[in-house]
Design an enzyme around this catalytic site. Structure first.
Site, PDB file in Angstrom:
ATOM      1  N   ARG A   1      40.439  15.638 -21.446  1.00  0.00           N
ATOM      2  CA  ARG A   1      39.468  16.390 -22.348  1.00  0.00           C
ATOM      3  C   ARG A   1      38.362  16.544 -21.754  1.00  0.00           C
ATOM      4  O   ARG A   1      38.128  15.979 -20.433  1.00  0.00           O
ATOM      5  CB  ARG A   1      39.419  15.310 -23.533  1.00  0.00           C
ATOM      6  CG  ARG A   1      38.671  14.019 -23.165  1.00  0.00           C
ATOM      7  CD  ARG A   1      38.392  13.258 -24.340  1.00  0.00           C
ATOM      8  NE  ARG A   1      37.717  11.983 -23.980  1.00  0.00           N
ATOM      9  CZ  ARG A   1      36.717  11.540 -23.527  1.00  0.00           C
ATOM     10  NH1 ARG A   1      35.774  12.529 -23.474  1.00  0.00           N
ATOM     11  NH2 ARG A   1      36.291  10.499 -23.266  1.00  0.00           N
TER      12      ARG A   1
ATOM     13  N   GLU B   1      34.446   8.318 -11.817  1.00  0.00           N
ATOM     14  CA  GLU B   1      34.488   6.983 -12.230  1.00  0.00           C
ATOM     15  C   GLU B   1      35.850   6.705 -12.684  1.00  0.00           C
ATOM     16  O   GLU B   1      36.211   7.225 -13.481  1.00  0.00           O
ATOM     17  CB  GLU B   1      33.423   6.604 -13.053  1.00  0.00           C
ATOM     18  CG  GLU B   1      31.975   6.951 -12.836  1.00  0.00           C
ATOM     19  CD  GLU B   1      31.051   6.602 -14.104  1.00  0.00           C
ATOM     20  OE1 GLU B   1      31.453   6.177 -15.116  1.00  0.00           O
ATOM     21  OE2 GLU B   1      29.815   6.502 -14.007  1.00  0.00           O
TER      22      GLU B   1
ATOM     23  N   PHE C   1      28.651  10.861 -27.415  1.00  0.00           N
ATOM     24  CA  PHE C   1      29.098  10.118 -28.437  1.00  0.00           C
ATOM     25  C   PHE C   1      27.855   9.700 -29.147  1.00  0.00           C
ATOM     26  O   PHE C   1      26.750   9.316 -28.545  1.00  0.00           O
ATOM     27  CB  PHE C   1      30.037   8.878 -28.063  1.00  0.00           C
ATOM     28  CG  PHE C   1      31.385   9.581 -27.481  1.00  0.00           C
ATOM     29  CD1 PHE C   1      32.639   9.952 -28.456  1.00  0.00           C
ATOM     30  CD2 PHE C   1      31.591   9.994 -26.276  1.00  0.00           C
ATOM     31  CE1 PHE C   1      33.822  10.353 -27.781  1.00  0.00           C
ATOM     32  CE2 PHE C   1      33.045  10.351 -25.827  1.00  0.00           C
ATOM     33  CZ  PHE C   1      33.955  10.490 -26.606  1.00  0.00           C
TER      34      PHE C   1
ATOM     35  N   ILE D   1      40.872   1.684 -13.151  1.00  0.00           N
ATOM     36  CA  ILE D   1      42.206   1.411 -12.491  1.00  0.00           C
ATOM     37  C   ILE D   1      43.215   0.300 -13.501  1.00  0.00           C
ATOM     38  O   ILE D   1      42.497  -0.625 -13.729  1.00  0.00           O
ATOM     39  CB  ILE D   1      42.391   0.926 -10.968  1.00  0.00           C
ATOM     40  CG1 ILE D   1      41.373   1.811 -10.096  1.00  0.00           C
ATOM     41  CG2 ILE D   1      43.611   0.558 -10.576  1.00  0.00           C
ATOM     42  CD1 ILE D   1      41.360   1.230  -8.882  1.00  0.00           C
TER      43      ILE D   1
ATOM     44  N   THR E   1      34.659   0.386 -13.426  1.00  0.00           N
ATOM     45  CA  THR E   1      35.152   1.636 -12.692  1.00  0.00           C
ATOM     46  C   THR E   1      34.609   1.650 -11.441  1.00  0.00           C
ATOM     47  O   THR E   1      33.984   0.787 -10.959  1.00  0.00           O
ATOM     48  CB  THR E   1      34.432   2.733 -13.538  1.00  0.00           C
ATOM     49  OG1 THR E   1      33.093   2.850 -13.416  1.00  0.00           O
ATOM     50  CG2 THR E   1      35.012   3.083 -14.754  1.00  0.00           C
TER      51      THR E   1
ATOM     52  N   TYR F   1      34.059  -2.542  -3.810  1.00  0.00           N
ATOM     53  CA  TYR F   1      32.788  -1.827  -3.246  1.00  0.00           C
ATOM     54  C   TYR F   1      32.793  -1.672  -1.624  1.00  0.00           C
ATOM     55  O   TYR F   1      33.200  -2.646  -0.966  1.00  0.00           O
ATOM     56  CB  TYR F   1      31.678  -2.802  -3.612  1.00  0.00           C
ATOM     57  CG  TYR F   1      31.283  -2.721  -4.996  1.00  0.00           C
ATOM     58  CD1 TYR F   1      30.836  -1.578  -5.648  1.00  0.00           C
ATOM     59  CD2 TYR F   1      31.071  -3.921  -5.727  1.00  0.00           C
ATOM     60  CE1 TYR F   1      30.489  -1.215  -6.844  1.00  0.00           C
ATOM     61  CE2 TYR F   1      30.593  -3.721  -7.228  1.00  0.00           C
ATOM     62  CZ  TYR F   1      30.422  -2.630  -7.772  1.00  0.00           C
ATOM     63  OH  TYR F   1      29.900  -2.463  -9.027  1.00  0.00           O
TER      64      TYR F   1
ATOM     65  N   ASN G   1      33.456   3.734  -8.724  1.00  0.00           N
ATOM     66  CA  ASN G   1      32.511   5.102  -8.658  1.00  0.00           C
ATOM     67  C   ASN G   1      32.686   5.741  -7.126  1.00  0.00           C
ATOM     68  O   ASN G   1      32.786   4.874  -6.201  1.00  0.00           O
ATOM     69  CB  ASN G   1      31.007   4.399  -9.034  1.00  0.00           C
ATOM     70  CG  ASN G   1      30.951   4.083 -10.459  1.00  0.00           C
ATOM     71  OD1 ASN G   1      31.853   4.252 -11.148  1.00  0.00           O
ATOM     72  ND2 ASN G   1      30.058   3.429 -10.733  1.00  0.00           N
TER      73      ASN G   1
END
Length: 310
Positions: free
Chosen positions: A281, A257, A286, A260, A206, A268, A208
């Site tokens: 959602r 995050e 989890f 793509i 990701t 970065y 961030n």
């Protein structure tokens, strides 16, 4: 676009503009209607915006919860796209806050910036204690020699189009409703920062981003449009993003995050812009990494389907 940040030292070429005045947080449809009035009020002179940095609310309540929809840099970028030529981005400090309404009109707008015409919203208040109204500004303009146009409030979906209404829509996980009032997708812009690289280990690397100082949309997972604004990977992409505090990993500083789709490369430090399209959602905790990955697979598939239909 020229950015002028000191009303006491304004070059002659930056004087004589017509300008809309306000905070323009989000640059929503109501703001755009005010900007168009300014453009049409004196089309033969440069189009300007008078705004403030920091936002007056941040000055008077520095410890309040983050509320801004965009950074000053993102606001400037959006205004430039609308054809604004002069951005008078004035520091909001004790000296400015202490000016009476007439002093603000005279010292800032007339003698300082040399504006030819100004446009404000019907609910515009200015000067110490927010004592001045749009009617007062019209009177001062007649005395000082600049024109004033008051723009009516703009209604849509039976509510005023305002930054407050947009914040509410985002807080409730309704980015499409926010976009309808903005006239564009709500975007979070800034540089890609370093993370824990946990997403890479899960098969979902990701990009961030910090949301410090910005109003936080509803936490959870979003279908997003991702624009890389610079560098060798510059371009537009689809993706899925997680907004929140990552409760499964015990981290509690909110960030964004973004995974793509179909992208490989190092981002970065690169400036990117993420548009929130649909809230898929809420944020969840989890029982296992396997359950998390299964859900991420489902989120990605759903996001691809939504974005393909745009």
């Amino acid at each position: 676009m020229r950015i002028i940040s000191d009303y006491q030292f304004v070059e002659d070429t930056d004087r004589g503009a017509t300008a809309a005045i306000g905070n323009f947080d989000g640059v929503h449809l109501g703001h755009r209607s005010v900007i168009e009035l300014a453009r049409n009020a004196a089309p033969e002179v440069p189009l300007g915006i008078v705004t403030f940095d920091p936002h007056p609310r941040a000055y008077f309540a520095p410890h309040s919860a983050p509320f801004q929809l965009m950074s000053s840099a993102a606001r400037a970028s959006r205004l430039e796209k609308l054809g604004v030529e002069k951005l008078y981005q004035l520091p909001f400090n004790t000296a400015l806050a202490s000016l009476s309404p007439f002093e603000f009109a005279d010292k800032i707008l007339h003698r300082g910036l040399g504006l030819r015409h100004v446009v404000v919203g019907a609910d515009f208040c200015f000067g110490k204690g927010r004592a001045g109204t749009s009617a007062d500004l019209t009177e001062y303009g007649q005395q000082l020699g600049f024109g004033v146009t008051t723009a009516p409030l703009m209604a849509q979906y039976e509510q005023t189009v305002s930054s407050t209404a947009i914040r509410r829509a985002l807080s409730e996980g309704r980015p499409r409703d926010a976009a309808a009032m903005l006239g564009h997708w709500h975007r979070i812009e800034g540089p890609v920062i370093g993370g824990e690289q946990r997403g890479r280990e899960l098969g979902y690397p990701t990009a961030n981003m910090s949301i410090d100082g910005l109003h936080p949309p509803a936490f959870g997972v979003y279908a997003v449009l991702a624009d890389v604004l610079e560098g060798p990977h510059a371009g537009s992409y689809h993706g899925v993003a997680s907004m929140g505090v990552r409760p499964m990993f015990g981290e509690n500083k909110p960030n964004l995050e973004t995974f793509i789709f179909d992208f490989k490369g190092d981002l970065y430090g690169t400036a990117i812009s993420i548009a929130l399209v649909e809230h898929l959602r809420p944020e969840e905790n989890f029982d296992s990494l396997e359950a998390l990955i299964t859900q991420m697979d489902a989120d990605s598939a759903r996001a691809r389907s939504i974005l393909a239909a745009l």
